[in-house]
Design a protein around this motif. Sequence first.
Motif, mmCIF file in Angstrom:
data_model
loop_
_atom_site.group_PDB
_atom_site.id
_atom_site.type_symbol
_atom_site.label_atom_id
_atom_site.label_comp_id
_atom_site.label_asym_id
_atom_site.label_seq_id
_atom_site.Cartn_x
_atom_site.Cartn_y
_atom_site.Cartn_z
ATOM 1 N N HIS A 76 15.909 68.823 73.391
ATOM 2 C CA HIS A 76 16.405 69.646 73.916
ATOM 3 C C HIS A 76 15.835 70.779 73.303
ATOM 4 C CE1 HIS A 76 17.741 72.168 77.428
ATOM 5 N NE2 HIS A 76 19.017 72.546 76.607
ATOM 6 N N LEU A 77 15.998 71.138 72.001
ATOM 7 C CA LEU A 77 15.746 72.438 71.116
ATOM 8 C C LEU A 77 14.098 72.038 71.287
ATOM 9 C CD1 LEU A 77 15.679 74.820 69.489
ATOM 10 C CD2 LEU A 77 15.945 73.044 67.552
ATOM 11 N N ILE A 78 13.270 70.834 71.377
ATOM 12 C CA ILE A 78 11.416 71.199 71.227
ATOM 13 C C ILE A 78 11.673 71.598 72.583
ATOM 14 C CG2 ILE A 78 9.540 69.975 70.949
ATOM 15 C CD1 ILE A 78 11.103 68.458 68.974
ATOM 16 N N THR A 79 12.254 71.592 73.837
ATOM 17 C CA THR A 79 11.813 71.841 75.321
ATOM 18 C C THR A 79 11.688 73.067 75.137
ATOM 19 O OG1 THR A 79 11.822 69.467 76.033
ATOM 20 C CG2 THR A 79 12.218 71.559 77.313
ATOM 21 N N TYR A 218 17.547 73.727 62.108
ATOM 22 C CA TYR A 218 17.221 74.738 61.876
ATOM 23 C C TYR A 218 15.731 74.260 61.092
ATOM 24 C CZ TYR A 218 21.747 76.510 62.244
ATOM 25 O OH TYR A 218 22.800 76.672 62.461
ATOM 26 N N GLU A 219 15.426 73.436 60.677
ATOM 27 C CA GLU A 219 13.922 73.250 60.201
ATOM 28 C C GLU A 219 13.432 72.769 61.361
ATOM 29 O OE1 GLU A 219 14.017 70.258 57.711
ATOM 30 O OE2 GLU A 219 14.717 71.377 56.056
ATOM 31 N N VAL A 220 13.774 72.058 62.254
ATOM 32 C CA VAL A 220 12.563 72.360 63.932
ATOM 33 C C VAL A 220 12.420 73.962 63.790
ATOM 34 C CG1 VAL A 220 12.513 71.109 65.549
ATOM 35 C CG2 VAL A 220 13.360 69.896 64.249
ATOM 36 N N THR A 221 13.780 74.316 63.819
ATOM 37 C CA THR A 221 13.439 75.386 65.129
ATOM 38 C C THR A 221 12.978 76.678 64.225
ATOM 39 O OG1 THR A 221 16.103 75.587 65.390
ATOM 40 C CG2 THR A 221 15.122 77.633 65.499
ATOM 41 N N GLU A 242 7.452 67.358 67.440
ATOM 42 C CA GLU A 242 8.575 65.578 67.934
ATOM 43 C C GLU A 242 7.742 64.901 66.236
ATOM 44 O OE1 GLU A 242 6.457 64.232 70.511
ATOM 45 O OE2 GLU A 242 7.924 65.148 72.075
ATOM 46 N N ALA A 243 7.345 65.152 64.895
ATOM 47 C CA ALA A 243 7.439 65.157 63.681
ATOM 48 C C ALA A 243 8.450 64.828 63.357
ATOM 49 C CB ALA A 243 5.801 65.457 63.080
ATOM 50 N N PHE A 244 9.380 65.957 63.504
ATOM 51 C CA PHE A 244 11.137 65.160 63.189
ATOM 52 C C PHE A 244 11.775 64.562 63.618
ATOM 53 C CE2 PHE A 244 9.654 70.004 62.073
ATOM 54 C CZ PHE A 244 9.866 69.818 60.771
ATOM 55 N N PRO A 247 10.301 57.664 65.862
ATOM 56 C CA PRO A 247 9.429 57.665 66.555
ATOM 57 C C PRO A 247 9.483 56.887 68.444
ATOM 58 C CG PRO A 247 9.267 56.836 65.046
ATOM 59 C CD PRO A 247 10.283 57.060 64.775
ATOM 60 N N LYS A 248 10.865 56.400 68.300
ATOM 61 C CA LYS A 248 11.736 56.354 69.364
ATOM 62 C C LYS A 248 11.779 57.835 70.497
ATOM 63 C CE LYS A 248 14.258 52.032 68.228
ATOM 64 N NZ LYS A 248 14.732 50.818 68.455
ATOM 65 N N GLN A 249 12.611 58.175 69.961
ATOM 66 C CA GLN A 249 12.821 59.163 70.532
ATOM 67 C C GLN A 249 11.525 61.014 70.711
ATOM 68 O OE1 GLN A 249 15.482 61.598 68.737
ATOM 69 N NE2 GLN A 249 16.867 60.052 68.212
ATOM 70 N N ARG A 250 10.211 60.446 70.400
ATOM 71 C CA ARG A 250 9.122 61.523 70.360
ATOM 72 C C ARG A 250 8.617 60.955 72.117
ATOM 73 N NH1 ARG A 250 5.733 59.932 65.097
ATOM 74 N NH2 ARG A 250 7.681 61.011 63.057
ATOM 75 N N SER A 251 7.996 61.742 72.512
ATOM 76 C CA SER A 251 7.330 61.428 74.146
ATOM 77 C C SER A 251 6.463 60.626 74.346
ATOM 78 C CB SER A 251 7.155 62.968 74.926
ATOM 79 O OG SER A 251 6.233 64.036 73.825
ATOM 80 N N LYS A 252 6.033 60.013 75.173
ATOM 81 C CA LYS A 252 5.168 59.433 75.214
ATOM 82 C C LYS A 252 3.311 59.690 75.437
ATOM 83 C CE LYS A 252 7.633 55.020 76.180
ATOM 84 N NZ LYS A 252 7.534 54.174 77.069
ATOM 85 N N PRO A 253 2.271 59.390 75.144
ATOM 86 C CA PRO A 253 1.156 59.924 75.133
ATOM 87 C C PRO A 253 0.890 60.102 76.785
ATOM 88 C CG PRO A 253 0.863 59.314 73.088
ATOM 89 C CD PRO A 253 2.044 58.735 73.960
#
Length: 259
Positions: A76-79, A218-221, A242-244, A247-253
């Motif tokens: 959600h933070l990435i969004t 915080y690093e992602v932020t 999303e590199a943080f 793999p399962k939590q990353r959005s699919k291409p």
Amino acid sequence: MDLTTTLGLVIGFGALIASILIEGGQLSSMFSVSALVIITGGTLGCTAIGFTIDELKTIPVLLKIAFTEQKHDVAHLITILVSFAEKARREGLLALEEDLTTIDDKFLRKGMQLVIDGTDAELVRSIMETELAFIQERHHKGASIFEAAGGYAPTMGIVGTVMGLVHVLGNLKDTESLGPAIAVAFIATLYGIGSANLIFLPIGGKLKNRSGHQVLVYEVTLEGILSVQAGDNPRIVAEKLEAFLPPKQRSKPKDQAEE
């Protein structure tokens, strides 16, 4: 209430109690006021020597952190950061100022305010990394309080046992009470080792685990803030952050999602 912390304590103490009952022992025989006093008082006293009053005052807060479930929704933070990148490219960085009131995270709000104010990117990174370093230091200090207690408790248990044995050996004429007196003397060692390995050290480990998750957020932020400031493409920002994630939590291409 954090399930793993509570469940871990229940399983640990439950196994200890079960082993006593399986061997035919009585729980009442495991209770000793003198052993409890020396373990509690001795451990608290030794631990207090190594820390300041202000640091010791944080113990209730640290216990609350260890026993309260905390969820960090990095996705959600990435969004949110990607949406900031989109708006910044479309309307400019100043347009993000109206969004600051909706941000609860002080770290994110502070970083975005620096960016909106036109602070140089290197200075933003320096300020935020300094903030992060002190956050990690505070977390480390909190965990070290319980780790220190976990180191002192077994030693105080041995001290209590030695004191008990000295008392026993000073009354060898009463041979009938010799066995029970020796047993009571060793309860202090049980209290010391038990409290260290069932309470203090596990809580210290839990606080370190909590700190690791918080630092990741915080690093992602920070990376997201700098990407927004640099005017990176929102898609690139999403891929970078999303590199943080596992793999399962990353959005699919997009092409994979369509399939």
